[in-house]
Design a protein around this motif. Sequence first.
Motif, short mmCIF file in Angstrom:
data_model
loop_
_atom_site.label_atom_id
_atom_site.label_comp_id
_atom_site.label_asym_id
_atom_site.label_seq_id
_atom_site.Cartn_x
_atom_site.Cartn_y
_atom_site.Cartn_z
N GLY A 133 0.74 -1.34 -0.07
CA GLY A 133 -0.05 0.04 0.03
C GLY A 133 0.90 1.16 0.04
N VAL A 134 1.85 1.43 0.92
CA VAL A 134 2.74 2.49 0.70
C VAL A 134 3.47 2.56 -0.53
N GLY A 135 4.14 1.45 -0.95
CA GLY A 135 4.96 1.68 -2.33
C GLY A 135 3.84 1.88 -3.50
N ALA A 136 2.54 1.56 -3.57
CA ALA A 136 1.65 1.98 -4.52
C ALA A 136 1.09 3.34 -4.36
N VAL A 137 1.04 4.22 -3.07
CA VAL A 137 0.97 5.59 -2.91
C VAL A 137 1.84 6.58 -3.75
N GLY A 138 3.20 5.98 -3.50
CA GLY A 138 4.21 6.69 -4.31
C GLY A 138 3.89 6.79 -5.92
N LEU A 139 3.58 5.58 -6.37
CA LEU A 139 3.15 5.41 -7.68
C LEU A 139 1.95 6.26 -8.26
N ARG A 140 1.06 6.16 -7.53
CA ARG A 140 -0.26 6.79 -7.91
C ARG A 140 0.13 8.61 -7.91
N ALA A 141 0.76 8.93 -7.14
CA ALA A 141 0.85 10.41 -7.03
C ALA A 141 1.83 11.03 -8.00
N ARG A 142 2.35 10.07 -8.98
CA ARG A 142 3.29 10.66 -10.28
C ARG A 142 2.77 9.63 -11.31
N ARG A 143 1.64 9.61 -11.85
CA ARG A 143 1.16 8.73 -12.82
C ARG A 143 2.00 8.82 -14.03
N ALA A 144 1.93 10.19 -14.60
CA ALA A 144 2.45 10.41 -15.99
C ALA A 144 3.99 9.85 -16.12
N ARG A 145 4.76 10.26 -14.81
CA ARG A 145 6.15 9.67 -14.81
C ARG A 145 6.16 8.21 -14.80
N VAL A 146 5.27 7.63 -13.88
CA VAL A 146 5.34 6.29 -13.83
C VAL A 146 4.94 5.35 -15.17
N VAL A 147 3.88 5.99 -15.81
CA VAL A 147 3.62 5.44 -17.20
C VAL A 147 4.80 5.33 -18.20
N LEU A 148 5.54 6.79 -18.16
CA LEU A 148 6.63 6.76 -19.04
C LEU A 148 7.89 5.86 -18.69
N SER A 149 8.01 5.66 -17.39
CA SER A 149 9.09 4.77 -17.05
C SER A 149 8.76 3.37 -17.24
N ALA A 150 7.24 3.06 -16.98
CA ALA A 150 6.98 1.49 -17.10
C ALA A 150 6.96 1.28 -18.81
N LEU A 151 6.82 2.43 -19.63
CA LEU A 151 6.93 2.05 -21.04
C LEU A 151 8.31 1.64 -21.55
N GLY A 152 9.40 2.04 -20.94
CA GLY A 152 10.56 1.40 -21.20
C GLY A 152 10.82 0.03 -20.86
N ILE A 153 10.28 -0.36 -19.90
CA ILE A 153 10.38 -1.77 -19.21
C ILE A 153 9.60 -2.45 -20.36
N ALA A 154 8.40 -2.09 -20.63
CA ALA A 154 7.40 -2.81 -21.43
C ALA A 154 7.88 -3.21 -22.85
N ILE A 155 8.53 -2.13 -23.47
CA ILE A 155 9.01 -2.21 -24.77
C ILE A 155 10.09 -3.37 -24.73
N GLY A 156 11.07 -3.29 -23.77
CA GLY A 156 12.04 -4.50 -23.61
C GLY A 156 11.22 -5.89 -23.59
#
Length: 402
Positions: free
Chosen positions: A22-45
């Motif tokens: 829960g604590v870890g997810a809070v940090g991701l929800r607060a910065r959704r645009a940055r999270v999506v862009l960062s996850a995109l690099g992993i997703a492409i690979g």
Amino acid sequence: MTDSAVGDTLKPSRLSARDVLGVGAVGLRARRARVVLSALGIAIGIATMVAVVGLSESSRADLMARLDRLGTNLLTAEAGKDATGKDVTLPRNAVAMVERIGPVRHATGTGNVDARIRRSDLVPEERTAGVTTQAVRTDLLAALGGEVDKGAWLDPAGERLPVTVLGAVAADRLGITRTGETIMMNDVRVVVVGILEPLELVPNLDRVAMVGFPAAERYFGFDGHPTTVFERSTDASVEDVRAILARTISPGREGGVRVSRPSDALAAKAATDKGLTTLMLGLGAVALLVGGVGVANTMVVSVLERRREIGLRRSLGATRNAIRLQFLTESLLLSALGGATGALLGAAATYGFARVQGWTTVVPPWSLAGGLAATLLIGVIAGLYPAIRASRLHPTVALNAT
């Protein structure tokens, strides 16, 4: 109050796995645009790696199915040149000689015919459209496992008449779309009685107009000597037959007879595909590494932006291990998000491309599991430094950060 005093004054509580997530997810929800862009690099690979493995396995499964359907027990013997450089002529009874070999189940042959092919007598003789003529036996199609697309194959009566069956490419080059049309072979008008499906094991016959042996001798001066002999034997005896085939066909001049196995070309294609798969997996790994760098960068920035939060949590009793675990969990969740998305995209790409190609879709479970495992490893590596850095922030310094 010192760092150690804070730890002594407030007794730290243990966080459950649910609390950590829960604590870890809070940090991701607060910065959704940055999270999506960062996850995109992993997703492409991950998508690249899963798709490459899936397409390779799907292609290989299709190839194995084709080999099972076509068989790997077909051998061809072609007339070549002897040691002195002279052309070798196969005997007229070459097929009959091959049929005497014990394990041979079926033997047939074709011969080159000197006949120029034109669409009509209005076309100049030199414009042959790249179509050649071959004399064939009526049992050729059965031996090769071929099928007729339109019309019919040569029968005992048709092999003596000026009629022809066209390979798939030959029909396309001549503009023949139906049977009953005529073409010119030298000065002889020949009726097209059939058009074949592509012959996968012997693709050179796709560009050929085929006539019967008797018709080739009667109308085009064919000498009756085959230039290629095809034979099928039992699967277990293919190599044994291969060793004696040239000597059986042309005793004393076997060096001028080239023996080959058409299915070897398909097997070589599988080996080539495997090498290409390895290269593409390397490119996917590079993309995954770039994605991992993006996750690490996101987590470092997150630590810098959340120093007050870290200081407040430390002041309220959170231990260094709890802070490390929080940011490490964020990194793992971020990587897992990208990995899961990439696995789905890779599987979807494999399914779509395989359907277009007519292949059976094969996505090995180990490729999905391996992709997710690589994702989690990237998450740990990318989040380790930011997590350690966050845990080392002094509460007082963190709370006073601007």
